[in-house]
Design an enzyme around this catalytic site. Structure first.
Site, mmCIF file in Angstrom:
data_model
loop_
_atom_site.group_PDB
_atom_site.id
_atom_site.type_symbol
_atom_site.label_atom_id
_atom_site.label_comp_id
_atom_site.label_asym_id
_atom_site.label_seq_id
_atom_site.Cartn_x
_atom_site.Cartn_y
_atom_site.Cartn_z
ATOM 1 N N TYR A 127 37.444 38.712 38.602
ATOM 2 C CA TYR A 127 38.808 38.522 39.104
ATOM 3 C C TYR A 127 39.105 39.532 40.207
ATOM 4 C CZ TYR A 127 43.933 38.270 39.048
ATOM 5 O OH TYR A 127 45.252 38.147 39.408
ATOM 6 N N SER A 137 46.973 40.006 44.152
ATOM 7 C CA SER A 137 47.255 40.775 42.933
ATOM 8 C C SER A 137 47.137 42.249 43.260
ATOM 9 C CB SER A 137 46.233 40.400 41.850
ATOM 10 O OG SER A 137 46.261 41.326 40.778
#
Length: 265
Positions: free
Chosen positions: A166, A153
């Site tokens: 995350y 990401s």
């Protein structure tokens, strides 16, 4: 058909980016293992789309269809190992591993629970670690090279308030790839990260239906649009091919320029 005769496993591929990656690899000629955790109907939809692509199976052990679905929770090491084993048993081998499955939990740092932290880390980092380990063990046993592609990401680099676990998991994935590029290089095994930004998938339905939030996000993207799953899939297919044999230990951002233009609202 750059991946003709290859077998690829894509974790978390019942919808969204994972489904797009499966279809991109199948389009390039690969046989594909579709993994899901809790939505078999999504996996069956992906499989139907793979079968619609057509193509011939080039491995004696595999059936006419060059797609196969396997249920497994990437947060469980036992299930991860079983996933790799079942994939190999069905197609006879694995050549490509795409670590796509991932989850996120929204909460201010001071409110994050141990259960939510563990859930994120177990799927996003521990599952990736042990899936990769089992895949590498298979390649060593069969004396073959292979490709590992992690779907990371932009948040392996970009802070994302209220998603600290995350971000930590994706930062760990960045260093995992760098370290394994060195450790696995002598074996002819490459590993790279693909880091999407804002991609239009079912998980973003709420955002897509909120014109104000969507507009604010688009202002942060120099290309002025959300990405599509195929934007990610085409890069994955390249990294899985022989054309990328000299590329390892790198992260490739698929974000329309978001990373270098982002401002927290």
């Amino acid at each position: 058909m750059k991946l003709e005769g290859k077998v690829a496993l894509v974790t978390g591929s019942s919808q969204g980016i994972g489904q797009g990656i499966v279809l991109g690899l199948a389009q390039a000629g690969a046989n594909v293992v579709i993994n899901y955790r809790s939505h078999p109907e999504g996996a069956e939809d992906t499989l139907a789309k793979v079968e619609a692509i057509g193509g011939n199976c080039h491995i004696a052990q595999c059936p006419k269809s060059h797609g196969y679905t396997v249920q497994a929770d990437l947060g469980s090491v036992d299930e991860v190992r079983q996933l790799i084993a079942e994939s190999i048993n069905h197609f006879g081998k694995l050549d490509i591993l795409v670590n796509n499955a991932g989850i996120e939990k929204h909460a201010p740092f001071w409110d994050v629970t141990e259960a939510d932290y563990d859930a994120v880390m177990n799927v996003n980092l521990k599952g990736v670690f042990f899936a990769t380990q089992a895949f590498v063990q298979h390649l060593i046993e069969t004396k073959r090279t292979g490709k590992i592609i992690n779907i990371s990401s932009v948040h392996e680099e970009l802070p994302f308030p209220n998603f600290t676990a995350y971000c930590a998991s994706k930062g760990g994935m960045k260093m995992l790839a760098r370290n394994l590029a060195v450790e696995l290089g002598a074996l002819g095994i490459t590993i790279n990260n693909v880091a999407p930004g804002a991609i239009e998938t079912p998980i973003n339905t709420k955002l897509l239906n909120d014109p104000e939030k969507l507009g604010a996000l688009l202002k942060n993207i120099p290309l002025g649009r959300l990405g599509q799953p195929q934007d990610v899939a085409s890069l994955v297919a390249f990294l899985a091919s022989d054309d990328a044999d000299y590329i390892t230990g790198s992260t490739f951002f698929v974000d329309g320029g978001l990373l270098w233009n982002y401002q927290e609202q």
